[in-house]
Motif scaffolding. Structure first.
Motif, PDB file in Angstrom:
ATOM      1  N   ILE A 148     -20.630 -26.526  -7.393  1.00  0.00           N
ATOM      2  CA  ILE A 148     -19.461 -26.908  -6.625  1.00  0.00           C
ATOM      3  C   ILE A 148     -19.614 -26.307  -5.238  1.00  0.00           C
ATOM      4  O   ILE A 148     -19.711 -25.088  -5.080  1.00  0.00           O
ATOM      5  CB  ILE A 148     -18.166 -26.415  -7.295  1.00  0.00           C
ATOM      6  N   TYR A 149     -19.646 -27.167  -4.251  1.00  0.00           N
ATOM      7  CA  TYR A 149     -19.809 -26.714  -2.873  1.00  0.00           C
ATOM      8  C   TYR A 149     -18.451 -26.428  -2.266  1.00  0.00           C
ATOM      9  O   TYR A 149     -17.474 -27.118  -2.567  1.00  0.00           O
ATOM     10  CB  TYR A 149     -20.544 -27.783  -2.048  1.00  0.00           C
ATOM     11  N   PRO A 150     -18.385 -25.427  -1.370  1.00  0.00           N
ATOM     12  CA  PRO A 150     -17.091 -25.138  -0.741  1.00  0.00           C
ATOM     13  C   PRO A 150     -16.688 -26.246   0.225  1.00  0.00           C
ATOM     14  O   PRO A 150     -17.530 -26.961   0.748  1.00  0.00           O
ATOM     15  CB  PRO A 150     -17.346 -23.825   0.009  1.00  0.00           C
ATOM     16  N   GLU A 151     -15.413 -26.364   0.458  1.00  0.00           N
ATOM     17  CA  GLU A 151     -14.885 -27.388   1.342  1.00  0.00           C
ATOM     18  C   GLU A 151     -15.157 -26.993   2.792  1.00  0.00           C
ATOM     19  O   GLU A 151     -15.126 -25.824   3.155  1.00  0.00           O
ATOM     20  CB  GLU A 151     -13.381 -27.517   1.113  1.00  0.00           C
ATOM     21  N   TYR A 152     -15.403 -27.989   3.649  1.00  0.00           N
ATOM     22  CA  TYR A 152     -15.711 -27.730   5.049  1.00  0.00           C
ATOM     23  C   TYR A 152     -14.471 -27.236   5.775  1.00  0.00           C
ATOM     24  O   TYR A 152     -13.384 -27.791   5.624  1.00  0.00           O
ATOM     25  CB  TYR A 152     -16.234 -29.005   5.720  1.00  0.00           C
ATOM     26  N   LYS A 153     -14.654 -26.179   6.565  1.00  0.00           N
ATOM     27  CA  LYS A 153     -13.556 -25.654   7.366  1.00  0.00           C
ATOM     28  C   LYS A 153     -14.012 -25.642   8.816  1.00  0.00           C
ATOM     29  O   LYS A 153     -15.084 -25.130   9.135  1.00  0.00           O
ATOM     30  CB  LYS A 153     -13.205 -24.242   6.910  1.00  0.00           C
TER      31      LYS A 153
END
Length: 169
Positions: free
Chosen positions: A111-116
């Motif tokens: 699971i990749y982190p969401e772009y911020k």
């Protein structure tokens, strides 16, 4: 065409001279010449039309062969893409089956982190340059009118000559 020798032409000319007469012969010869020219133009027009129709038929044949080749290429591309899709679905089904655990849930999915967004603002960076540095480098901080720009670059000795004196009244 008709094979006319020099002797036959001389015989025809002599008969024409006797029958028509010497005073009408030039006019008759001119008329025959114009009729021969019209006949030659008609024959050349017919030949051109026949050539155009033959070229048109050749173009139709060529168009048919090109369309057939395009259909063959389209069908081969379609079959190749369907084969790739089949292989892709088989490969992905193998991958998903290898990652599934005994309870039917995928256990090793990453699971990749969401772009911020980093929140950087280039205007703020530009604004942090000191005013003295901007003045030295010639960076414009205020908008100038066209007349002010012209006055800024005008040579120093010509300041009064640029504008004529105002007339009152």
């Amino acid at each position: 065409m008709i094979d006319l020798g020099l002797s036959k032409l001389a015989l025809i000319g002599a008969v024409a001279l006797i029958v028509i007469g010497p005073e009408k012969l030039p006019r008759v010869a001119r008329t025959i010449g114009t009729l021969l020219g019209k006949a030659q133009r008609y024959v050349s027009d017919v030949k051109a039309e026949v050539n155009r129709s033959m070229e048109l038929e050749e173009l139709r044949k060529m168009k048919g062969s090109v369309e057939g080749a395009a259909r063959d290429v389209e069908s081969s591309i379609h079959s190749a893409t369907s084969g790739v899709e089949r292989e892709w679905s088989a490969a992905t089904s193998e991958l998903t089956s290898s990652y599934e655990s005994s309870d039917g849930v995928m256990s090793e999915l990453v699971i990749y982190p969401e772009y911020k967004h980093p929140g950087k603002n280039w205007r703020l960076k530009r604004g942090s340059v000191p005013a003295w540095y901007k003045a030295r480098q010639g960076v414009r901080t205020k908008a100038l009118s066209g007349a002010a720009r012209v006055a800024r670059h005008r040579p120093p000795g010509v300041a009064g000559a640029a504008r004529p004196p105002r007339q009152l009244g």
